[in-house]
Scaffold this active site. Structure first.
Site, PDB file in Angstrom:
ATOM      1  CG  ASP A  32      -2.396  -0.030   0.775  1.00 30.75           C
ATOM      2  OD1 ASP A  32      -3.460  -0.525   1.202  1.00 30.75           O
ATOM      3  OD2 ASP A  32      -2.157   0.117  -0.447  1.00 30.75           O
ATOM      4  CG  ASP A  37      -6.202  -0.117   2.954  1.00 29.11           C
ATOM      5  OD1 ASP A  37      -5.566  -1.167   2.955  1.00 29.11           O
ATOM      6  OD2 ASP A  37      -6.347   0.583   1.915  1.00 29.11           O
ATOM      7  CG  ASN A  61      -4.156   2.512  -1.480  1.00 27.82           C
ATOM      8  OD1 ASN A  61      -4.276   2.117  -2.639  1.00 27.82           O
ATOM      9  ND2 ASN A  61      -4.831   1.996  -0.471  1.00 27.82           N
ATOM     10  CB  THR A 146      -6.342  -4.703   3.064  1.00 32.81           C
ATOM     11  OG1 THR A 146      -5.756  -3.831   4.032  1.00 32.81           O
ATOM     12  CG2 THR A 146      -7.246  -5.719   3.735  1.00 32.81           C
ATOM     13  CG  PHE A 187      -3.179  -0.951  -6.573  1.00 31.31           C
ATOM     14  CD1 PHE A 187      -2.445  -0.066  -7.347  1.00 31.31           C
ATOM     15  CD2 PHE A 187      -2.997  -0.939  -5.197  1.00 31.31           C
ATOM     16  CE1 PHE A 187      -1.540   0.815  -6.760  1.00 31.31           C
ATOM     17  CE2 PHE A 187      -2.104  -0.060  -4.602  1.00 31.31           C
ATOM     18  CZ  PHE A 187      -1.375   0.822  -5.384  1.00 31.31           C
ATOM     19  CG  ASN A 188      -3.848  -4.501  -2.752  1.00 27.89           C
ATOM     20  OD1 ASN A 188      -3.446  -3.340  -2.776  1.00 27.89           O
ATOM     21  ND2 ASN A 188      -4.909  -4.880  -2.055  1.00 27.89           N
ATOM     22  CG  HIS A 261     -11.442  -2.766  -3.548  1.00 24.97           C
ATOM     23  ND1 HIS A 261     -11.824  -3.383  -4.701  1.00 24.97           N
ATOM     24  CD2 HIS A 261     -11.211  -1.462  -3.888  1.00 24.97           C
ATOM     25  CE1 HIS A 261     -11.818  -2.528  -5.712  1.00 24.97           C
ATOM     26  NE2 HIS A 261     -11.450  -1.349  -5.234  1.00 24.97           N
ATOM     27  CG  ASP A 262      -8.522  -2.827   1.276  1.00 22.83           C
ATOM     28  OD1 ASP A 262      -8.337  -3.644   0.342  1.00 22.83           O
ATOM     29  OD2 ASP A 262      -7.871  -1.769   1.391  1.00 22.83           O
TER      30      ASP A 262
END
Ligand code: BDR
Ligand code: CA
Length: 332
Positions: A32, A37, A61, A146, A187-188, A261-262
């Protein structure tokens, strides 16, 4: 200590769903974009250890139209218009999406001068593209979600006969500790806990890059200088993206830089020695209440349920950042 070539090969071979030595692992990135990402896409495209079969998109996102456009623009910047892109789910399986434009901006990828998309998304849905690529692949495919896990859950439910063709799922999501969206949920997972529960319950080996490890993946001001210092368009774009992504993290958490993060979910497939992992059972809380969306790690095996995940707990930040910056350096 820097791992030797033999140690690197052994670490790659020990990962779930590893391809035969010397071959690239086929991956589908489901994302996303999203600043982090975008770096995950870049790292995957730069890594000879991976063969990027497709990028599929999900609302998260930002809305699906934005995340799809952003994926196309990032791949255009990277000169990878050969990678097929397909749009997936606009919204979670059951609930309304949570819109949170603070971190990624209105477009989902604010802050940099990205090129317009030089190609279009495919007409088929993400799950259809996933199915045809998994069916056609000579080797088991690794899925790299992700974003919210809606597309992956739909794929697993719609094509159960293809489950055994998925060698591993390397995902960004969850946390053994606190969440970043509620006190319990990352979040995900929070966006679509039911989908995440399907993914964690699928019986496919999971590599989990949760907040425990991704909050160590901070891009510090010196790293942004290194991106600028590459003197390339791609370096400049990603430096600008990181500067934007830093703004809200600084204001909200007082951090010096944003966590990418991703990119950790990709890094573990390319350089597993940068992520220390612990094997355990992980399940997702889907009930309403304070802990909806929590990923519950059963480190001591109290439930007796089979281990389903290797959970990242520690990152070698310096090596990880070298990997990411070296990857950016491979593009003009
Ligand atoms: C996750 O949420 C999104 O904002 C990021 O792209 C990452 O996938 C972190 O919680
Ligand atoms: Ca994401």
């Amino acid at each position: 200590m820097t791992p030797t070539d033999a140690e690197r090969a052994a670490a790659l071979a020990a990962l779930p769903g590893a391809p035969p030595p010397g071959t690239s692992r086929p991956v589908i990135l489901d994302c996303d974009p999203g600043h982090d990402d975008a770096l995950a896409i870049l790292l995957a495209c730069a890594s000879p250890e991976l063969d990027v079969l497709a990028v599929t998109t999900v609302g998260g996102n930002s809305g699906l139209a934005n995340t799809t456009r952003n994926a196309l623009r990032v791949l255009t910047l990277l000169g990878r218009t050969d990678v097929p892109v397909a749009a997936g789910s606009e919204r979670p399986l059951l609930r309304e999406p949570l819109v949170q434009p603070d971190f990624h901006g209105e477009s989902g990828l604010d802050g940099a001068d990205l090129p317009d998309a030089g190609f279009a998304a495919r007409s088929e849905a993400a799950v259809e593209l996933m199915a045809s690529l998994v069916r056609a692949s000579r080797m088991p495919v690794t899925l790299v979600p992700t974003g919210p896990m809606t597309n992956v859950a739909l794929f697993l439910r719609a094509f159960p006969s293809l489950r055994d063709r998925i060698g591993a799922i390397s995902l960004m999501g969850g946390s053994l500790g606190a969440g970043n969206t509620t006190a319990s949920a990352e979040f995900n997972i929070w966006q679509d806990p039911e989908a995440a529960a399907i993914v964690f319950g699928a019986g496919i080996p999971i590599l989990m890059a949760g907040l425990d490890v991704t909050h160590q993946a901070l891009v510090l001001p010196g790293d942004v200088d290194r991106l600028d210092g590459l003197g390339t368009r791609t370096g400049r774009v990603f430096a600008d993206l990181m500067r934007f992504f830093a703004i809200h993290h600084r204001a909200r958490y007082g951090w010096e830089g944003p966590p990418i993060h991703d990119a950790v979910a990709v890094a573990v497939l390319v350089a597993p020695w940068v992520v220390t992992r612990r094997a355990m059972r992980v399940d997702v809380e889907i009930d309403d209440g304070l802990t909806r969306g929590r990923t519950v790690g059963d480190e001591e095996g109290r439930s007796g349920r089979p281990v389903n995940a290797e959970v990242g707990v520690e990152l070698d930040r310096a090596r990880f950042m070298d990997l990411v910056i070296d990857a950016v350096a491979t593009f003009a």
